[in-house]
Scaffold this motif. Structure first.
Motif, short mmCIF file in Angstrom:
data_model
loop_
_atom_site.label_atom_id
_atom_site.label_comp_id
_atom_site.label_asym_id
_atom_site.label_seq_id
_atom_site.Cartn_x
_atom_site.Cartn_y
_atom_site.Cartn_z
N THR A 149 0.86 -1.18 0.00
CA THR A 149 0.00 0.00 0.00
C THR A 149 0.90 1.23 0.00
OG1 THR A 149 -0.18 -0.14 2.43
CG2 THR A 149 -1.96 -1.08 1.13
N LYS A 151 1.02 5.45 -0.31
CA LYS A 151 0.17 6.63 -0.14
C LYS A 151 0.81 7.87 -0.76
CE LYS A 151 -2.67 9.04 3.27
NZ LYS A 151 -3.09 9.08 4.68
N VAL A 176 3.06 2.53 2.97
CA VAL A 176 2.45 2.48 4.30
C VAL A 176 2.71 1.11 4.92
CG1 VAL A 176 0.32 2.76 5.62
CG2 VAL A 176 0.69 4.11 3.55
N HIS A 177 2.39 0.06 4.15
CA HIS A 177 2.63 -1.31 4.63
C HIS A 177 3.03 -2.20 3.46
CE1 HIS A 177 0.25 -0.41 8.40
NE2 HIS A 177 1.27 -1.10 8.87
N TYR A 179 2.69 -6.13 2.85
CA TYR A 179 2.12 -7.37 3.37
C TYR A 179 2.69 -8.55 2.58
CZ TYR A 179 -1.36 -4.09 5.26
OH TYR A 179 -1.99 -3.05 5.90
N CYS A 195 -7.71 -3.21 5.36
CA CYS A 195 -6.34 -2.71 5.52
C CYS A 195 -6.01 -1.67 4.44
CB CYS A 195 -5.34 -3.87 5.45
SG CYS A 195 -5.34 -4.93 6.91
N ASP A 199 -5.06 2.16 5.22
CA ASP A 199 -3.71 2.62 4.85
C ASP A 199 -3.76 3.83 3.90
OD1 ASP A 199 -2.75 0.54 6.33
OD2 ASP A 199 -2.05 -0.66 4.63
#
Length: 379
Positions: A149, A151, A176-177, A179, A195, A199
């Motif tokens: 993710t 941004k 942001v993350h 996974y 999620c 995010d």
């Protein structure tokens, strides 16, 4: 197929270091790079607010990615031809469900390629993140790939969807993350979607409350009437106009749009607040005489495999039971979906066909879209 993929990788990785720095300077964009050892293949999901967002994502990762693009951007012209030839973007049909695009994304991911997708599918008119594609979580589960993710901040004020020009302020982007496949295997599609939404959520005006970044440009308010269509002073539709940094109504209302994105002299200081008010007024508009929206000089096009073909034209109107233009009537019950391209071009799926409604430069297609969503109970 492998030779084609290799050519795409070489073209992408050859052009990227030449183009990305130019647009980073143009938009004053500062990217935080993805880690070089990020698990691949991955689906990178980002929020979306400028037409140049694909270039900005490319500036954030050195290796190859396929991008999902709206079908209209790949229709005709030398620019579209080069995009398709050099980068082979995955086309998605706006204003309709596109199972073909989903299958192409899965095919790329399962083949080991990275794919970048804008989860909203639409740029924001008011600075708030748009609803996300609900099928994204299912695609991630089906592909068994990693998920990133990413941004983007500052895009709404750099290039408001309703405006005609770019403004120079500040943008930044960051992951942001990330996974991993292993993490995602234990999550449901709904949890993955949640999620992504958390995010990528962005409220441009809330951020501006603390950052106070000035976005400098010319004609800051022009075409704001393609986003805001209802006057809070006189309550009329279609009487708002713009010129330079001024936004005004025939009733005498006058507001000035400044470099921080605020409106002085209006009952609502932000586009976000004004828009929230006008959305709340949609039920009241239904109580008036039909039609409640009407615009002259609109053209209806049918989108086919060979391009866009003119079908009808004249005054566009909308009533509670559907849309009419010229001799064409489109009952609400037979319109499966509707979306916008750019500032105000309406695209829709009607009776299994794809169509586009084009008006003048200041045509507000958004009021039709918002009323369509209200009538369908999806606003």
């Amino acid at each position: 197929m492998r030779d084609t993929y290799t050519r795409h990788v070489r073209v992408y990785e050859g052009i990227r270091p030449l183009v990305a720095p130019l647009f980073c300077r143009l938009l004053r964009f500062s990217p935080t790079m993805l880690p070089a050892d990020v698990q691949t293949p991955f689906l990178l999901v980002s929020n979306h607010n400028t037409d140049l967002d694909p270039v900005l994502l490319g500036a954030s990762y050195k290796k190859h990615m396929y991008f999902v693009a709206s079908e209209h951007a790949l229709r005709g012209g030398i620019g579209a031809y080069l995009l398709k030839k050099l980068f082979a973007p995955i086309a998605r049909q706006k204003g309709g469900t596109d199972a073909l695009a989903a299958m192409q994304i899965l095919r790329k991911l399962r083949g080991g390629a990275n794919v970048a997708l804008f989860a909203e599918g639409n740029r924001s008119f008011d600075g708030l993140t748009e609803p996300m594609f609900t099928a994204t979580g299912k695609m991630v589960k089906a592909a068994r790939c990693a998920l990133v993710t990413y941004k983007l901040e500052g895009g709404y004020f750099t290039s408001p969807r309703w405006s005609k020009s770019l403004r120079r302020g500040r943008m930044k982007g960051y992951p942001v993350h990330i996974y991993t496949r292993e993490q995602l295997a234990s999550m449901t599609a709904e949890q993955i979607n949640a999620c992504i939404e958390a995010d990528l959520y962005e409220n441009a005006y809330a951020r501006q409350e603390t950052e106070h970044i000035r976005f400098k440009g010319r004609d800051l308010a022009e075409y704001l009437e393609t986003a805001l269509f209802l006057c809070p002073r006189c309550g009329k539709v279609g009487t708002l106009k713009s010129k330079g940094d001024r936004f005004f109504c025939t009733c005498g209302l006058l507001a000035v749009y400044d470099e921080e994105g605020r409106l002085s002299g209006a009952p609502y200081e932000t586009v976000l607040a004004w828009d929230a008010w006008q959305k709340a007024q949609l039920p009241a508009l239904l109580q008036g005489s039909a039609p409640f929206f009407e615009d002259a000089g609109v053209t209806l096009l049918q989108i086919t495999a060979g391009g866009a073909v003119r079908k009808d034209g004249g005054a566009l109107c909308m009533c509670a039971d559907g849309i009419g233009i010229g001799d064409t009537r489109m009952p609400l019950a037979r319109i499966a979906d509707m979306a916008l391209v750019g500032r105000g071009r309406i695209v829709l799926t009607w009776d299994d066909g794809h169509y586009e409604l084009r008006g003048k430069k200041d045509f507000c297609g958004r009021k039709y879209l918002l009323m369509f969503r209200h009538l369908k109970g999806i606003l």
